[in-house]
Scaffold this motif. Sequence first.
Motif, PDB file in Angstrom:
ATOM      1  N   GLN A   6       0.963  -1.362  -0.113  1.00  0.00           N
ATOM      2  CA  GLN A   6      -0.134   0.452  -0.345  1.00  0.00           C
ATOM      3  C   GLN A   6       0.802   0.827  -0.422  1.00  0.00           C
ATOM      4  O   GLN A   6       1.694   1.277   0.807  1.00  0.00           O
ATOM      5  CB  GLN A   6      -1.100  -0.117   1.384  1.00  0.00           C
ATOM      6  N   ASN A  21      -5.054   2.048  -1.970  1.00  0.00           N
ATOM      7  CA  ASN A  21      -5.071   0.419  -2.545  1.00  0.00           C
ATOM      8  C   ASN A  21      -4.363  -0.232  -1.960  1.00  0.00           C
ATOM      9  O   ASN A  21      -3.195   0.132  -1.051  1.00  0.00           O
ATOM     10  CB  ASN A  21      -4.524   0.721  -4.023  1.00  0.00           C
ATOM     11  N   CYS A  22      -4.647  -1.053  -1.755  1.00  0.00           N
ATOM     12  CA  CYS A  22      -3.781  -2.625  -1.417  1.00  0.00           C
ATOM     13  C   CYS A  22      -3.330  -3.345  -2.228  1.00  0.00           C
ATOM     14  O   CYS A  22      -4.273  -4.251  -3.202  1.00  0.00           O
ATOM     15  CB  CYS A  22      -4.663  -2.622   0.167  1.00  0.00           C
ATOM     16  N   THR A  23      -2.534  -4.123  -2.868  1.00  0.00           N
ATOM     17  CA  THR A  23      -2.550  -5.464  -2.867  1.00  0.00           C
ATOM     18  C   THR A  23      -1.902  -6.655  -2.256  1.00  0.00           C
ATOM     19  O   THR A  23      -1.153  -5.701  -1.184  1.00  0.00           O
ATOM     20  CB  THR A  23      -1.407  -5.316  -4.685  1.00  0.00           C
ATOM     21  N   ASP A  68      -7.634 -10.322  -8.885  1.00  0.00           N
ATOM     22  CA  ASP A  68      -6.908  -9.246  -8.645  1.00  0.00           C
ATOM     23  C   ASP A  68      -5.989  -9.009  -7.089  1.00  0.00           C
ATOM     24  O   ASP A  68      -5.136  -8.457  -7.782  1.00  0.00           O
ATOM     25  CB  ASP A  68      -7.501  -8.044  -9.605  1.00  0.00           C
ATOM     26  N   SER A  69      -6.758 -10.129  -6.637  1.00  0.00           N
ATOM     27  CA  SER A  69      -5.907  -9.980  -5.657  1.00  0.00           C
ATOM     28  C   SER A  69      -5.829  -8.339  -4.670  1.00  0.00           C
ATOM     29  O   SER A  69      -4.212  -7.711  -4.645  1.00  0.00           O
ATOM     30  CB  SER A  69      -4.159 -10.323  -5.132  1.00  0.00           C
ATOM     31  N   TYR A  70      -6.436  -7.560  -4.960  1.00  0.00           N
ATOM     32  CA  TYR A  70      -6.787  -5.986  -4.842  1.00  0.00           C
ATOM     33  C   TYR A  70      -7.455  -5.147  -4.295  1.00  0.00           C
ATOM     34  O   TYR A  70      -9.092  -6.470  -4.274  1.00  0.00           O
ATOM     35  CB  TYR A  70      -6.727  -5.831  -6.026  1.00  0.00           C
ATOM     36  N   TYR A  72      -9.332  -2.148  -2.155  1.00  0.00           N
ATOM     37  CA  TYR A  72      -9.443  -0.265  -1.915  1.00  0.00           C
ATOM     38  C   TYR A  72     -10.134  -0.119  -0.540  1.00  0.00           C
ATOM     39  O   TYR A  72     -11.248  -0.528  -1.126  1.00  0.00           O
ATOM     40  CB  TYR A  72      -9.056   0.381  -2.709  1.00  0.00           C
TER      41      TYR A  72
END
Lengths: 109, 114
Positions: A6, A21-23, A68-70, A72
């Motif tokens: 992030q 955002n955070c992946t 998407d391993s994502y 927010y």
Amino acid sequence: GQSLEQPSEVTAVEGAIVQINCTYQTSGFYGLSWYQQHDGGAPTFLSYNGLDGLEETGRFSSFLSRSDSYGYLLLQELQMKDSASYFCAVRNSGYALNFGKGTSLLVTP
Amino acid sequence: EAGVAQSPRYKIIEKRQSVAFWCNPISGHATLYWYQQILGQGPKLLIQFQNNGVVDDSQLPKDRFSAERLKGVDSTLKIQPAKLEDSAVYLCASSLDRSGNEQFFGPGTRLTVL
């Protein structure tokens, strides 16, 4: 192993909208949580996404895309009191929460 | 409803000394967590209890850290002996059940090891 990414810092103007955002990379993913922490304070729970899509709670919304391993966190109508650190945290099959390093949000007048 | 209580709030010790932290979770919460938060980082789970049994202690440095939750309510975390790198905030959290989707954190204990 697990990893979360992030942004380290975000700056936005009062009244604006900001997205953090955070992946993540993890095995046995169960869900994504968001926590807010003011300087010197305790983390406080904001939201949890176990399924894909958008969760809305007042001015805060959180989104997850498992494919998407994502995810927010969306903060609307920013207020000065929203200046804090925001952490995404992944819950895996072992029930443990793995926190990211946090995003420091600064809201300016 | 009362929140998670922790004591002490601050502690300063010298390296090689021992220290203990206490936590009282929210009434009725079966799951209790101890986290270590180093300045500028996110909380790192040290140990998770379900009632008085350990669920996860994979990241607990067992050569110096120990924790117990007798009777499934209060918990203590001990460091013996402390090292300089143990300087951090130690956070206790609790959740209603093992899923831990929503965790409630206490104010933490700020430990400084000199």
